[in-house]
Design a protein around this motif. Structure first.
Motif, short mmCIF file in Angstrom:
data_model
loop_
_atom_site.label_atom_id
_atom_site.label_comp_id
_atom_site.label_asym_id
_atom_site.label_seq_id
_atom_site.Cartn_x
_atom_site.Cartn_y
_atom_site.Cartn_z
N LYS A 14 50.03 -0.80 -22.50
CA LYS A 14 51.39 -0.33 -22.23
C LYS A 14 51.39 1.19 -22.03
N GLN A 15 50.57 1.91 -22.79
CA GLN A 15 50.52 3.35 -22.66
C GLN A 15 49.80 3.76 -21.37
N GLN A 16 48.83 2.97 -20.96
CA GLN A 16 48.03 3.34 -19.80
C GLN A 16 48.71 2.95 -18.49
N ASP A 17 49.52 1.91 -18.49
CA ASP A 17 50.05 1.37 -17.25
C ASP A 17 51.52 1.03 -17.46
N ASN A 18 52.37 1.62 -16.65
CA ASN A 18 53.81 1.37 -16.74
C ASN A 18 54.16 0.12 -15.93
N GLY A 19 53.53 -1.00 -16.27
CA GLY A 19 53.74 -2.24 -15.55
C GLY A 19 54.76 -3.13 -16.23
N ILE A 20 54.71 -4.42 -15.88
CA ILE A 20 55.67 -5.40 -16.39
C ILE A 20 54.91 -6.45 -17.20
N PHE A 21 55.38 -6.68 -18.42
CA PHE A 21 54.78 -7.73 -19.25
C PHE A 21 55.43 -9.07 -18.95
N VAL A 22 54.61 -10.11 -18.89
CA VAL A 22 55.09 -11.48 -18.67
C VAL A 22 54.38 -12.39 -19.67
N ASN A 23 54.94 -13.55 -19.87
CA ASN A 23 54.33 -14.54 -20.76
C ASN A 23 53.33 -15.42 -20.00
N VAL A 24 52.29 -15.80 -20.70
CA VAL A 24 51.40 -16.87 -20.25
C VAL A 24 51.59 -18.00 -21.27
N PRO A 25 52.48 -18.94 -20.99
CA PRO A 25 52.86 -19.93 -22.02
C PRO A 25 51.76 -20.94 -22.30
N GLY A 26 51.78 -21.43 -23.53
CA GLY A 26 50.87 -22.50 -23.93
C GLY A 26 51.59 -23.83 -23.97
N LYS A 27 50.84 -24.89 -23.91
CA LYS A 27 51.41 -26.23 -23.90
C LYS A 27 51.50 -26.78 -25.32
N ILE A 28 52.64 -27.39 -25.65
CA ILE A 28 52.85 -27.98 -26.97
C ILE A 28 53.28 -29.43 -26.82
N LYS A 29 53.15 -30.15 -27.90
CA LYS A 29 53.59 -31.54 -27.95
C LYS A 29 54.58 -31.69 -29.10
N ALA A 30 55.79 -32.13 -28.78
CA ALA A 30 56.83 -32.34 -29.80
C ALA A 30 57.06 -33.84 -29.97
N THR A 31 57.07 -34.28 -31.21
CA THR A 31 57.21 -35.71 -31.53
C THR A 31 58.37 -35.92 -32.48
#
Length: 356
Positions: free
Chosen positions: A284-301
């Motif tokens: 964040k300090q080195q690059d004034n870019g945009i953060f995004v999520n890389v979502p993980g897969k879940i299983k709900a029962t």
């Protein structure tokens, strides 16, 4: 005198401190830049419960005697049961993922779009709206038929309930005989065409059902919808989602009169862990870019005891990690458009075109 002045000054200071307004921090876009959240994924569980109400008829105690109807209940009963369970996902602001971006003349990231809760939705593009679930509309109820309107003069003039039941049963048998004669073409007054035949049979069926309900009773069904929101930050093992009582319907989680329905959430570890060598803060300090999520897969029962009622797999932003889109993507040399998934915070669309 000095003590009095000191006390007065303390009172004034305390009063000034008491009047100091304290407001909750809110993200937003300013001319200097933007502060935004990434979303985390909540589970929206929709449960439909069917209520069945049985009301005994006026002649229920004579059902076996006159109509040979066995095991007819003589007391009113109410029964609830779960008919369907569905699950969808919605996005909510993840306050643990709060980031800022500084606007500068060399960047093309000028049109930053935030949702009402401060989550980043798009840059230089129209955001994707979250799907709004359709409102639950119960099925229309039929107007109940009053069976007494089909009672003849002899039934209404009977001197006892037993006699009324006997004459009503005889009327039911006469109606059924009339239906049988019509279908065999042996009635004294046969209909002229098929439409008239259908109308006559429907009227006889209505009379038959209405008068029979005086012996067999009536059953009404009504469906209601209940919505539960669960936002898991970690795996869940058989946590009580709700309880259902067969006599009372949905009850509190701690009400032991209801049978518990459980929810479990399992991380399927569909993506590798984030690279620990280069932490997000340093990037964040080195690059004034945009953060995004890389979502993980879940299983709900969803389960009732050991019986599984439903199983759902979906992606959740809080079970993955974040990645930084380099500020080079938003250089003035490019016409960059970014759209995020409003539920997971992942990249739904990214167009970076260099003008000719």
């Amino acid at each position: 005198m000095r003590k009095i002045l000191t006390a007065a000054l303390l009172a004034i200071c305390c009063g000034a401190m008491a009047q100091t307004p304290i407001s909750k921090y809110k993200p937003g876009v300013t001319p200097e830049g933007a502060v935004y959240y990434l979303p985390k994924t909540a589970l929206r569980i929709v449960v439909q419960v069917e209520k069945t109400t049985y009301t005994p008829g006026d002649f229920c105690i004579y059902a076996d005697r006159f109509l040979r109807l066995k095991d007819v209940e003589t007391e009113k009963t109410v029964d609830y049961k779960v008919t369907t369970i569905n699950m969808t996902s919605v996005g909510v602001a993840d306050t643990s993922k709060c980031y800022s971006i500084k606007l500068n003349p060399k960047s093309s990231a000028t049109n930053i779009r935030l949702a009402d809760d401060g989550t980043l939705t798009a840059i230089n593009a129209e955001p994707t709206a979250q799907d709004v679930p359709a409102a639950f509309v119960p099925a229309p109820k039929k107007t109940p038929v009053n069976p007494r309107q089909f009672m003849n003069e002899d039934i209404l003039a009977a001197g006892s309930t037993a006699k009324m039941a006997q004459l009503t049963a005889q009327e039911i048998y006469d109606i059924r005989e009339s239906k049988s004669l019509l279908t065999r073409g042996q009635a004294d007054f046969m209909p002229k065409d098929g439409a008239q035949m259908k109308l006559m049979l429907e009227q006889l069926d209505t009379q038959d059902k209405a008068l029979t309900s005086l012996f067999a009773g009536t059953t009404e069904k009504d469906t209601t919808e209940h919505v539960f929101i669960v936002c898991p930050d970690k795996e869940i093992s058989k946590e009580v989602l709700f309880r259902l009582s067969r006599r009372l319907g949905i009850v509190d989680k701690d009400d032991l009169s209801g049978t518990p329905y459980y929810i479990s959430v399992t991380d399927l570890h569909s993506i590798p862990a984030a690279d620990p060598v280069e932490p997000a803060g340093k990037r964040k300090q080195q690059d004034n870019g945009i953060f995004v999520n890389v979502p993980g897969k879940i299983k709900a029962t969803i389960s009732k005891g050991n019986h599984m009622m439903g199983s759902f797999e979906l992606y959740a932003g809080q079970f993955g990690h974040t990645e930084l889109l380099s500020s080079e993507l938003f250089n003035k040399r490019f016409s960059t458009r970014l759209i995020l998934n409003p539920t997971t915070g992942s990249v739904a669309r990214l167009d970076a075109e260099q003008p000719k």
